[in-house]
Write a protein that holds these residues in place. Sequence first.
Motif, PDB file in Angstrom:
ATOM      1  N   ASN A   1       0.825  -1.205   0.000  1.00  0.00           N
ATOM      2  CA  ASN A   1       0.000   0.000   0.000  1.00  0.00           C
ATOM      3  C   ASN A   1       0.859   1.255   0.000  1.00  0.00           C
ATOM      4  O   ASN A   1       0.941   1.991   0.985  1.00  0.00           O
ATOM      5  CB  ASN A   1      -0.938  -0.008   1.211  1.00  0.00           C
ATOM      6  N   ILE A   2       1.489   1.513  -1.131  1.00  0.00           N
ATOM      7  CA  ILE A   2       2.314   2.698  -1.283  1.00  0.00           C
ATOM      8  C   ILE A   2       1.583   3.695  -2.173  1.00  0.00           C
ATOM      9  O   ILE A   2       0.929   3.320  -3.150  1.00  0.00           O
ATOM     10  CB  ILE A   2       3.698   2.339  -1.878  1.00  0.00           C
ATOM     11  N   ASP A   3       1.663   4.963  -1.807  1.00  0.00           N
ATOM     12  CA  ASP A   3       1.063   6.018  -2.600  1.00  0.00           C
ATOM     13  C   ASP A   3       1.706   6.036  -3.986  1.00  0.00           C
ATOM     14  O   ASP A   3       2.921   5.913  -4.134  1.00  0.00           O
ATOM     15  CB  ASP A   3       1.293   7.356  -1.885  1.00  0.00           C
ATOM     16  N   ALA A   4       0.884   6.185  -5.043  1.00  0.00           N
ATOM     17  CA  ALA A   4       1.393   6.132  -6.412  1.00  0.00           C
ATOM     18  C   ALA A   4       2.445   7.208  -6.666  1.00  0.00           C
ATOM     19  O   ALA A   4       3.445   6.964  -7.352  1.00  0.00           O
ATOM     20  CB  ALA A   4       0.231   6.276  -7.402  1.00  0.00           C
ATOM     21  N   ARG A   5       2.237   8.389  -6.110  1.00  0.00           N
ATOM     22  CA  ARG A   5       3.223   9.458  -6.290  1.00  0.00           C
ATOM     23  C   ARG A   5       4.550   9.084  -5.648  1.00  0.00           C
ATOM     24  O   ARG A   5       5.617   9.293  -6.232  1.00  0.00           O
ATOM     25  CB  ARG A   5       2.698  10.763  -5.681  1.00  0.00           C
ATOM     26  N   MET A   6       4.501   8.507  -4.449  1.00  0.00           N
ATOM     27  CA  MET A   6       5.733   8.118  -3.773  1.00  0.00           C
ATOM     28  C   MET A   6       6.436   6.994  -4.524  1.00  0.00           C
ATOM     29  O   MET A   6       7.669   6.967  -4.605  1.00  0.00           O
ATOM     30  CB  MET A   6       5.432   7.688  -2.333  1.00  0.00           C
ATOM     31  N   LEU A   7       5.681   6.060  -5.067  1.00  0.00           N
ATOM     32  CA  LEU A   7       6.293   4.992  -5.851  1.00  0.00           C
ATOM     33  C   LEU A   7       7.031   5.581  -7.054  1.00  0.00           C
ATOM     34  O   LEU A   7       8.159   5.173  -7.365  1.00  0.00           O
ATOM     35  CB  LEU A   7       5.221   4.004  -6.318  1.00  0.00           C
ATOM     36  N   ALA A   8       6.407   6.560  -7.714  1.00  0.00           N
ATOM     37  CA  ALA A   8       7.065   7.199  -8.860  1.00  0.00           C
ATOM     38  C   ALA A   8       8.343   7.902  -8.432  1.00  0.00           C
ATOM     39  O   ALA A   8       9.375   7.824  -9.121  1.00  0.00           O
ATOM     40  CB  ALA A   8       6.104   8.190  -9.518  1.00  0.00           C
ATOM     41  N   VAL A   9       8.303   8.577  -7.295  1.00  0.00           N
ATOM     42  CA  VAL A   9       9.494   9.259  -6.779  1.00  0.00           C
ATOM     43  C   VAL A   9      10.611   8.258  -6.510  1.00  0.00           C
ATOM     44  O   VAL A   9      11.775   8.468  -6.886  1.00  0.00           O
ATOM     45  CB  VAL A   9       9.152  10.045  -5.493  1.00  0.00           C
ATOM     46  N   VAL A  10      10.285   7.154  -5.861  1.00  0.00           N
ATOM     47  CA  VAL A  10      11.290   6.146  -5.523  1.00  0.00           C
ATOM     48  C   VAL A  10      11.913   5.564  -6.785  1.00  0.00           C
ATOM     49  O   VAL A  10      13.143   5.393  -6.867  1.00  0.00           O
ATOM     50  CB  VAL A  10      10.664   5.035  -4.657  1.00  0.00           C
ATOM     51  N   LEU A  11      11.101   5.245  -7.772  1.00  0.00           N
ATOM     52  CA  LEU A  11      11.631   4.654  -8.999  1.00  0.00           C
ATOM     53  C   LEU A  11      12.539   5.638  -9.735  1.00  0.00           C
ATOM     54  O   LEU A  11      13.594   5.254 -10.263  1.00  0.00           O
ATOM     55  CB  LEU A  11      10.485   4.211  -9.900  1.00  0.00           C
ATOM     56  N   ASN A  12      12.159   6.908  -9.754  1.00  0.00           N
ATOM     57  CA  ASN A  12      13.008   7.908 -10.406  1.00  0.00           C
ATOM     58  C   ASN A  12      14.302   8.133  -9.639  1.00  0.00           C
ATOM     59  O   ASN A  12      15.366   8.330 -10.235  1.00  0.00           O
ATOM     60  CB  ASN A  12      12.247   9.221 -10.573  1.00  0.00           C
ATOM     61  N   ARG A  13      14.231   8.112  -8.312  1.00  0.00           N
ATOM     62  CA  ARG A  13      15.447   8.276  -7.503  1.00  0.00           C
ATOM     63  C   ARG A  13      16.410   7.113  -7.739  1.00  0.00           C
ATOM     64  O   ARG A  13      17.633   7.299  -7.717  1.00  0.00           O
ATOM     65  CB  ARG A  13      15.085   8.384  -6.021  1.00  0.00           C
ATOM     66  N   GLU A  14      15.880   5.924  -7.971  1.00  0.00           N
ATOM     67  CA  GLU A  14      16.759   4.787  -8.251  1.00  0.00           C
ATOM     68  C   GLU A  14      17.435   4.958  -9.613  1.00  0.00           C
ATOM     69  O   GLU A  14      18.603   4.596  -9.778  1.00  0.00           O
ATOM     70  CB  GLU A  14      15.967   3.482  -8.206  1.00  0.00           C
ATOM     71  N   LEU A  15      16.723   5.538 -10.570  1.00  0.00           N
ATOM     72  CA  LEU A  15      17.352   5.841 -11.855  1.00  0.00           C
ATOM     73  C   LEU A  15      18.507   6.816 -11.674  1.00  0.00           C
ATOM     74  O   LEU A  15      19.546   6.698 -12.328  1.00  0.00           O
ATOM     75  CB  LEU A  15      16.320   6.433 -12.821  1.00  0.00           C
ATOM     76  N   VAL A  16      18.341   7.776 -10.773  1.00  0.00           N
ATOM     77  CA  VAL A  16      19.418   8.733 -10.488  1.00  0.00           C
ATOM     78  C   VAL A  16      20.603   8.015  -9.855  1.00  0.00           C
ATOM     79  O   VAL A  16      21.759   8.250 -10.216  1.00  0.00           O
ATOM     80  CB  VAL A  16      18.906   9.868  -9.582  1.00  0.00           C
TER      81      VAL A  16
END
Length: 400
Positions: free
Chosen positions: A304-319
Amino acid sequence: MTVTFDDILAARDRIAGQVDRTPARHSRKLSRLTGAEVWVKFDNLHFTGSFKERGALNRLLQLTPDERRRGVVAASAGNHAQALAYHGGRLGIPVTIVMPEGTPFVKADGTRAHGAAVVIKGLDFSGSTEEARRLRDEEGFVFVSAFDDAGIVAGQGVCGLEFMEDVPELEALVVPIGGGGLIAGTAIAARGLKPSIRIFGVEAAMYPSFLARRRGETPRCGGQTIAEGIAIKAVGDLPFALADPLVEEVLIVDEADFEKGVAFLATLEKTVAEGAGAGGLAALLAYPDRFRGLRVGIELTGGNIDARMLAVVLNRELVREKRLIVYRILGDDRPGMLSKMSAVIGGLGGNIIDVVHNRLALDVPAKGAEFDIMVETRGEAHAIEIRHQLEEAGYALRMG
């Protein structure tokens, strides 16, 4: 109070047919990533998205007829709340949930959707618990702790039964610790089936309450963590008493490893995990030498993760992987400059995502400009290749 292996067996029979038996699967990709042989227990596949259903239902089924009529109240950051709300609604039991300020919308909305009354009160879990107990005293509700309750612990222990029955060859289990209900029940159940199994706990660096209590220290807890599901300032008395003798080691994990865990579960295992739910994988990433070569089970406690937070986490991993990088270039502010830079980047296969011009920075010449160019690359080596080519073309890079 105590909880025994027989209590967990009774809880399994009590909730049978009303809670999904979630799969436990071997992950070749996570095994290759971590160096351990990894099995994942997918408790994010429960109807409410987390492991909490077993304990919540077991506790509700133990209420007396009078207690069912009065209804229950609980403090929860979301997963316990949704589990109580869902099964309370099924059973016709009124449920009131007190949530801390800042609880992710997906968890608050999910709780309301199951028919519970939601009260937002308290800066953290402790503040919400205080409000829940006040409502218990004033309204006559039955207070149901998220973890410090024998019925809850016994229900959560069914997770350990399922895991060990499905994968009896496991040598170790890695379980996130918040209030301690899951690790206490899981440890009792797993040891009951296989006394040699090794139990490891995982706590967020900002909330090391179990480890501090084990050491006889006052826990220093606080701060915003992606693992809000285990952001508990004080481990429960009952879970600690039950789990402490059974847990070999408590591993402290930093935010970056929780983020990596969420990202790798999404990209490699193709499944969604919330921060706390990725705690087991985060521990394997942070402490690879502890588990290399072992047959390890990790409990994916929730998704149960917020969709916005999931997007942030995935982008931070790309960084982190240098697959998304910003080149800050100082150049002349004249026509064609950006085109020439783009030609260098595009010629090497870089994909320009965004460009920002900064003409007002005082450390930039009045006739110059600073360009922040966000580029998608194939990885660190590719990012370095693009940087070197830009420098060879005469551009001054401030950072990359």
